[in-house]
Design a protein around this motif. Structure first.
Motif, short mmCIF file in Angstrom:
data_model
loop_
_atom_site.label_atom_id
_atom_site.label_comp_id
_atom_site.label_asym_id
_atom_site.label_seq_id
_atom_site.Cartn_x
_atom_site.Cartn_y
_atom_site.Cartn_z
N UNK A 112 0.81 -1.22 0.00
CA UNK A 112 0.00 0.00 0.00
C UNK A 112 0.85 1.28 0.00
N UNK A 146 4.56 1.22 1.55
CA UNK A 146 5.42 1.11 2.72
C UNK A 146 6.88 1.35 2.34
N UNK A 184 -4.06 2.68 6.58
CA UNK A 184 -4.53 1.37 7.01
C UNK A 184 -3.63 0.76 8.09
N UNK A 185 -2.31 0.91 7.91
CA UNK A 185 -1.38 0.37 8.90
C UNK A 185 -0.62 1.49 9.59
N UNK A 241 2.50 1.78 10.18
CA UNK A 241 3.72 2.21 9.50
C UNK A 241 3.42 3.16 8.33
N UNK A 263 0.97 5.35 8.45
CA UNK A 263 0.67 6.63 9.11
C UNK A 263 1.96 7.32 9.53
#
Lengths: 445, 445
Positions: free
Chosen positions: B340, B342, B383-384, B386, B388
């Motif tokens: 997504x 990362x 979503x995760x 990391x 954010x």
């Protein structure tokens, strides 16, 4: 369990877990099935599975209007305990490494948290008890983006240990983002493989109605238990529905979508086989078959040289990046070229030459491999003059290898066989990463 | 024409162009249809089209055994001259920039050479005379891998000039490898577009039996003449056969195969329409329609900041690369993250932090955009945890933009609107590069 306050209110309204309810507060309105609470988080938060399959959390507050709209049973069963165990069934090892498949949504924050015990995951898949006798190894709990060659080595060693200890196969649960890097690494690192090593994960966490975790676990355990595919493979959805999974060669797989359940695709290859939850295995292409009597123990060859770079050539790109890596002591560079494996042939805006940079790197002993950013198809060193110039500069066009796979392979080769060995072996097939010829009907996507 | 010596030998054997022949010398043996000679090269080299569709060249030598195996006509006609001109038909401009579509194989060396006159290409497509009145602009002759923003600006200006001069549409012939970078650049650079701007090329040169050049030119001229798609698009094969072409939005196209005729795919989008050689246009998705009465002239906004980098985050990757670009005075960085969007969240092997590197870059004024190396799907900033953290560090997740498109867009934005404008506009849709929502049925591949 919900908090005593919430449980009291629900009881007064005659609402049980599994009933359809509506919840309104001010202009907020939500409707869906009341789900049970388990694990971490605030126990005054109602968990509701909406029609779209998503679970949401709503904190109970004074003035909230809760109504029961229909009685019902939860769509899923929730076994309370008991690790899957099938006595008399084949013994497999499940190596837990982290990722979305081992996580749940915390409905109070909306964030995702890791399960503290991977056994929790198995509690939710009682079907596994009918497939295999599963031994769980809680090796690590690492997000996919944080996997490095150090973890690859650990997973390879744990896999070899399990197989040498008598496991019929191994299932590795892993985050999806870098799963194809890990599958390539394990493909190279595990020598003498005579059993299925199946990597799986999920695109959606296991407490979401649309989770692919359960189906992927079931199909992976079937692959590990009943197939004779003596390769490292990835077992994930073949389409958006739960109808069958693909088993994809570990060196030919790539995550091609951020969020779809069928994100993993074979590139320059067909799937090895498809597998469904009833145990139907349909073989599609050639693979390495397990022998009746394995000759050797499995060994894990875990050397890896991290000073290998993966970089891209693109319009306006500055070839000084090659010097940068050479000066930092890098030993290998994989370039994602354009088309058949081009770098710009004209001098860059700063007057530098890509081909000159490659030549200088090779002359100083660095191995430079060329792949294609197209991903599908095969790099070629001779169709165009500019390709020949790049090849004459000492770059190695990496056949039909994916850039990521060529990167992992070069690190593995340098780490175990030194520079000369690496240059020679880069275009020698080790684990299915190079196919002898490109079949016209390999699907794109 | 073949040399007098070769022509004499062929005549003696009763062999004409179009006949099937076999040629043997020692252990070498070739069989196929004798093709006519045209253009550059050694006129004593026989050109034979083999059954596999490839043309090969064999130099005539003493002792060579030539036999006629069947009489026949050449599979293709070879018009001797005459640029396509259809008086009374819509006027379009064809802007020639180089690439495979403007090249032929030199059968004496096996290499590919560029046509000196693009008109040569049109000689071979008499069908165009029935479609449009084609004005050829011989703008440049550059291999795809050598295209830079300087050429993008020239093509944009030539396109605007042609449209403001009354052309109904523009066809741009271009090498395929970086065609999707150019299509993105032109999509951003051409403002006030009210006409089709169609980019095409070929995966195989025009003198190969399997060439897609003719079909692509025909469909592109139909799109430029008869469609009302007021966008920059790519017109290439939709499948491996000559049955119809896709018209793909210039900001949503990507070359996804090194060699297939249907190498170009829409990513996170459907094709705008399909077009066949009979003029059938089938519209599939929404697009910008041409107005009956255009309000403005087309303008070319050609500023571009080349100090923008496109780089990849991958297992073991060293975030020091960010500092490197910042120290070189780069103003923008597009990262191809995993999944997504990362980057590694744990410290690298050298103890450095990707997220820290991004924060330092943003704090020093560099715009950092995050895309996904999956290519398909959408980057997400929340979503995760990391994701954010990366977003909190100041990185901009680039929705469903392709990495290459985000790169071109950022260079365009900084070049024309400065740093602040660029940061704001990166996630604002300008030319269809961001779709408001991801449709579940966008094809992968």
């Amino acid at each position: 369990m919900y908090s005593a306050e919430v449980q009291g209110i629900l009881s007064k309204l005659g609402i049980n877990v599994g009933d359809s309810i509506s919840v309104a507060l001010g202009s907020d309105f939500q409707e869906g099935i009341l789900m049970p609470r388990s694990g971490a988080g605030d126990s005054s938060i109602l968990i509701i599975k909406r029609k779209d399959g998503y679970n949401i959390g709503i904190r109970y507050r004074a003035g909230m209007r809760i109504e029961k709209t229909a009685s019902g049973k939860p769509e899923f069963s929730f076994p309370s305990s008991g690790v899957a165990q099938g006595p008399g069934l084949p013994k497999i090892s499940m190596i837990y490494t982290g990722g979305t498949i081992g996580s749940k949504v915390d409905y109070s924050t909306g964030g995702v948290y890791m399960l503290t015990k991977p056994e929790e995951l198995l509690h939710e898949v009682p079907e596994l008890g009918g497939i295999a006798n599963v031994n769980i190894s809680n090796l690590m709990s690492i997000a996919s983006e944080d996997m490095t060659y150090i973890e690859w080595a650990k997973i390879a060693e744990e896999t070899a240990k399990a197989l040498n200890g008598g496991a019929r196969g191994v299932v590795i649960t892993h985050g999806t983002d870098t799963m194809h890097y890990t599958s390539a690494a394990l493909s190279f690192m595990l020598k003498g493989l005579n059993s299925p090593v199946v990597i799986t994960g999920s695109q959606r966490s296991s407490d979401r109605g649309s989770s692919d975790a359960f189906y992927n676990l079931i199909c992976s355990c079937i692959a590990a238990t009943r197939s004779d595919v003596a390769e490292v493979s990835i077992c994930m959805h073949s389409s958006s529905s739960d109808d069958k999974n693909n088993l994809i060669r570990g060196t030919k797989a790539r995550k091609m979508h951020t969020s779809r359940r069928d994100a993993f695709k074979p590139v320059n290859n067909h799937p090895i086989c498809t597998i469904d939850e009833h145990g139907m295995i349909e073989y599609i292409s050639e693979y390495r078959h397990a022998l009746d009597k394995p000759k050797d123990r499995v060994s894990a060859i875990t050397g890896f040289e991290p000073k290998v770079a993966l970089l891209k050539a693109y319009p306006n790109s500055d070839p000084a990046i090659i010097d940068y890596y050479v000066n930092k002591g890098y030993k290998g560079i994989i370039i994602e070229g354009t088309g058949l494996g081009h770098v710009p042939s004209a001098p860059s805006i700063a007057g530098l030459s890509w081909i000159g940079g490659v030549k200088a790197a090779v002359d100083s002993g660095v191995v430079v491999g060329i792949t294609s950013q197209c991903l599908y198809g095969r790099a070629n060193k001779s169709v165009y003059r500019n390709l020949r110039l790049l090849s004459d500069a000492g770059a190695v066009h990496c056949e039909d290898m994916l850039p990521e796979v060529a990167y992992v392979k070069l690190g593995f080769l340098i780490g175990n066989y030194g520079m000369e060995g690496a240059a020679k072996m880069l275009t020698t097939n080790i684990a299915g990463e190079i196919t002898a010829r490109t079949e016209f009907d390999f699907p794109v996507g």
